[in-house]
Each structure stands twice: as structure tokens, then as C-alpha cells.
Design an enzyme around this catalytic site. Structure first.
Site, PDB file in Angstrom:
ATOM      1  N   SER A  72       0.867  -1.316  -0.070  1.00 53.41           N
ATOM      2  CA  SER A  72      -0.109   0.105  -0.098  1.00 53.41           C
ATOM      3  C   SER A  72       0.769   1.465  -0.053  1.00 53.41           C
ATOM      4  CB  SER A  72      -1.039   0.047   1.072  1.00 53.41           C
ATOM      5  OG  SER A  72      -2.192  -0.990   0.990  1.00 53.41           O
ATOM      6  N   LYS A  75       0.539   3.321  -2.845  1.00 56.69           N
ATOM      7  CA  LYS A  75      -0.830   3.905  -3.313  1.00 56.69           C
ATOM      8  C   LYS A  75      -0.372   5.550  -3.331  1.00 56.69           C
ATOM      9  CE  LYS A  75      -3.819   0.570  -1.165  1.00 56.69           C
ATOM     10  NZ  LYS A  75      -4.335   0.194  -0.125  1.00 56.69           N
ATOM     11  N   TYR A 199      -2.842  -2.204 -10.329  1.00 57.00           N
ATOM     12  CA  TYR A 199      -2.798  -2.086  -8.877  1.00 57.00           C
ATOM     13  C   TYR A 199      -1.899  -3.338  -8.313  1.00 57.00           C
ATOM     14  CZ  TYR A 199      -4.357  -2.352  -4.007  1.00 57.00           C
ATOM     15  OH  TYR A 199      -4.342  -2.538  -2.766  1.00 57.00           O
ATOM     16  N   TYR A 251      -4.718   3.655   7.890  1.00 55.64           N
ATOM     17  CA  TYR A 251      -6.218   3.184   7.777  1.00 55.64           C
ATOM     18  C   TYR A 251      -6.884   3.415   9.166  1.00 55.64           C
ATOM     19  CZ  TYR A 251      -3.969   0.897   4.183  1.00 55.64           C
ATOM     20  OH  TYR A 251      -3.334   0.967   2.944  1.00 55.64           O
ATOM     21  N   VAL A 269       1.094  -4.174   3.959  1.00 55.18           N
ATOM     22  CA  VAL A 269       0.868  -5.286   4.477  1.00 55.18           C
ATOM     23  C   VAL A 269       2.333  -5.984   4.633  1.00 55.18           C
ATOM     24  CG1 VAL A 269      -1.451  -5.398   4.725  1.00 55.18           C
ATOM     25  CG2 VAL A 269      -0.302  -6.179   2.712  1.00 55.18           C
TER      26      VAL A 269
HETATM   27  O1  DON Z   1      -4.494  -4.761  -2.128  1.00 63.79           O
HETATM   28  C1  DON Z   1      -4.070  -5.441  -0.940  1.00 63.79           C
HETATM   29  O2  DON Z   1      -4.668  -5.988  -0.227  1.00 63.79           O
HETATM   30  C2  DON Z   1      -2.341  -5.384  -0.854  1.00 63.79           C
HETATM   31  N1  DON Z   1      -1.837  -5.697  -2.077  1.00 63.79           N
HETATM   32  C3  DON Z   1      -2.048  -4.068  -0.231  1.00 63.79           C
HETATM   33  C4  DON Z   1      -2.888  -3.957   0.913  1.00 63.79           C
HETATM   34  C5  DON Z   1      -2.054  -3.160   2.158  1.00 63.79           C
HETATM   35  O3  DON Z   1      -0.637  -2.852   1.937  1.00 63.79           O
HETATM   36  C6  DON Z   1      -2.624  -2.668   3.226  1.00 63.79           C
HETATM   37  N2  DON Z   1      -1.778  -2.114   4.270  1.00 63.79           N
HETATM   38  N3  DON Z   1      -1.414  -2.007   5.315  1.00 63.79           N
END
Ligand code: DON
Length: 325
Positions: A72, A75, A199, A251, A269
Site C-alpha cells: 500500500s 498508493k 494495482y 487506515y 501489509v
Molecule cells: O490489495 C491488497 O490487499 C494489498 N496488495 C495491499 C494492502 C496493503 O498493503 C494494506 N496495508 N497495510
């Protein structure tokens, strides 16, 4: 370097190393992301940090050189890239700037709030929308734009971890559901599978704490690259991105992070956190001219944030009096 500055530098690194060892054990309070099978195979006890000052001076400790996927954190870059291409108003017509207080992959607000505009570009719904806005007719074109953008600001050629990409691609039912919903409401600017490919590929770009610390530094300085003596990103876009990092970047723990640490930050994540200290006039703060900070600690909490990383940052912010407030 003068004697006093040298002593301060040695003390900073000593402290950092000590704190990294102190907070490494926090990993046991979380676990590696298991919904992306390739991330579940990471050693959870790693913890590393890199801090970069405007002079280019780096302070590092622990597992700071270990590559990890941006997830993320990407993003922030895709949002800035989309704003640079289309202009801020165009992007904000399609994705809002409000925090949700929900999980990063939550679907609930898309249907609860008509007409289904994603709340912000830091949650998955908003980020998939942003990726669909990148210029180009195909995923390949959109990604080429993003890679060129990444190279322009970091000076590095991005590499994608194909294993992580495939592992998520095959398991991305929730993101597919979000993308289909966004397509139905007219917010997705391309086909569902194309938006997902862009994405999930951007999430799989590999970095080290050094690269995200450098991006953090550029954000700290409102888009100015101090080592290249060049404005590499527009100031208004960077300020908007920092506001989103502060309000939505961690978040449903963004409020707690702002209260306990007080710095704009973005987590992923895989355990990365990109954060920054803007230039300040605090006489006792070691980073009066600002700095970028990159952290890697793959054991995450229920909100998707590195457990050891957040604890380390909280400690550092208090000890060094670095906060934007
Ligand atoms: O789309 C997803 O769920 C992961 N590729 C990225 C989510 C993420 O990194 C949330 N962060 N803490």
C-alpha cells in the site's frame, strides 16, 4: 564534519540500533500477512530502519537492506502520479479525501454512500480507482508511466516481485469485488482485470527502507530533491498526499498514529512504513532540516500496520521530539 556533529551522529546510530533490538520482539504481537501466501513465508522477526537527511546522510539499523514489496505504500506514488498527469481536480472528482475508520479492504462504504465514490486513495477501493486513472490504454502502458515516475523520483529502476504478484493475483477476490463494484458505479476508468493488474503490480514493486526513506524525504521537502537541487514533484500535490497520509495512511489506526507519533505515514501489509519529518525549528530535535524515514518489520497488526515498526516510531518520536504538532 565537526567533532560535535560526529558525536551526535554516532549517538543517533547507537540509539537507533538499541531501539531496533528493543522493539524487534514486538513481532510476536502480530503476524505476517497470510491472505497473500507469498508474504506469509517472510521471517516475522526482521526489523530495519533507514533515515535520510537533506544532505544525503543516512542513519541505518537492523534489517534495513532487506528488499520487500511496497504494497500500500505504492498508493501514495500512484496518487501523486495520477494528480501530476490529470491535475488535482480531475482526480478528486473520482476519489475523495475522507478517512473511513474501516479496514483497508472494506467494501461497506461503497454501497452505503451513494453514488459510491471511493472515500480516499489510501484504501484499496480508492487506490484501484487511482491505478485505473494512470495514463495509457493497457496495463502495460499505465505501468510504464508509473515505473518512469518512480525512476524519476528515486533514480532507481523498479523491479517487480513476480512471486508476490502472482500469489496475490490468484487470491484477490476481495479486490476483484471492489473493482467490479467501482466499474458498475462508473468510477473505474478501465476494465476490471486491467485495473487489478496495474494495482497488484505496483503493490509488488520491490524496495528497501532506503528507497522509501528517500521518497519520504522528498515529501518532507514538498517535492524538492535536495541532493539533485531540483523540484521533482509539485508542491500542491505533495501537500495533498501528506494530508492523506496523516488522515488515512495507517487506515483504521490513523487517528491513534497521529496521536501517538504525529507524523504523516503510509504503511503496507508487507510491513513497510514510509514516514517523514518536515523541517522544523525545534532546537533539540536532531532533524531540524527534515528527514525521510523508511521502516521494515513484516509482522503486522489487525489494521495491517507493522507492529514493531509502529512501536519503534512511537518511541523515536517521543525521544527525539519529532512531530508535526
Ligand atoms: O490489495 C491488497 O490487499 C494489498 N496488495 C495491499 C494492502 C496493503 O498493503 C494494506 N496495508 N497495510
Amino acid at each position: 564534519m565537526g567533532g560535535k556533529a560526529l558525536i551526535q551522529q554516532v549517538l543517533l546510530v547507537d540509539e537507533l540500533q538499541q531501539w531496533v533490538e528493543q522493539y524487534r520482539s514486538k513481532a510476536s504481537e502480530g503476524k505476517c500477512a497470510s491472505y497473500i501466501p507469498a508474504l506469509d513465508r517472510t521471517d516475522p522477526n526482521q526489523l530495519g530502519i533507514c533515515i535520510i537527511e537533506p544532505t544525503g546522510k543516512m542513519h541505518t539499523a537492523g534489517d534495513w537492506e532487506v528488499p520487500f514489496t511496497m504494497q500500500s505504500i505504492s498508493k501514495v506514488i500512484s496518487f501523486i502520479a495520477a494528480c501530476c498527469y490529470h491535475g488535482i481536480p480531475y482526480v478528486l472528482d473520482r476519489v475523495d479525501v475522507e478517512p473511513t475508520g474501516d479496514a483497508f479492504n472494506s467494501i461497506i462504504r461503497l454501497e452505503m454512500n451513494k453514488p459510491g465514490k471511493p472515500f480516499n486513495p489510501m484504501i484499496n477501493a480508492g487506490a484501484i480507482t487511482t491505478s485505473s486513472l494512470l495514463p495509457g490504454q493497457t496495463p502495460d502502458h499505465k505501468l510504464r508511466y508509473l515505473y518512469a515516475f518512480f525512476s524519476k523520483i528515486t533514480g532507481a529502476t523498479p523491479t517487480v516481485n513476480e512471486e508476490v504478484f502472482l500469489s496475490e493475483w490468484e487470491n484477490s477476490h476481495r479486490n476483484r469485488a471492489l473493482a467490479h463494484y467501482l466499474k458498475d458505479t462508473g468510477y473505474l476508468a478501465c476494465e476490471v482485470e486491467d485495473a487489478l493488474e496495474v494495482y497488484l503490480t505496483q503493490c509488488s514493486i520491490e524496495v528497501t527502507t532506503e528507497q522509501i526513506a528517500l521518497i519520504g524525504l522528498l515529501l518532507a521537502l514538498d517535492g524538492y530533491h535536495p541532493m539533485r537541487n531540483e523540484q521533482v514533484l509539485p508542491k500542491d500535490v505533495v501537500r495533498l498526499a501528506k494530508a492523506l497520509m496523516l488522515t488515512c495512511g495507517m487506515y483504521d489506526a490513523s487517528g491513534k498514529f497521529a496521536a501517538n507519533v504525529g507524523l504523516p505515514a503510509k504503511s503496507g501489509v508487507s510491513g513497510g512504513i514510509m514516514t517523514l519529518v518536515p523541517p522544523n525549528r525545534k532546537p533539540h530535535s536532531p532533524f531540524q532540516d527534515g528527514c525521510g524515514i523508511g521502516i521494515f518489520g513484516p509482522s503486522i497488526d489487525g489494521c495491517g500496520n507493522s507492529v514493531a515498526g509502529v512501536s519503534l516510531l512511537k518511541h523515536m518520536a517521543q525521544e527525539w521530539d519529532v512531530t508535526i504538532f
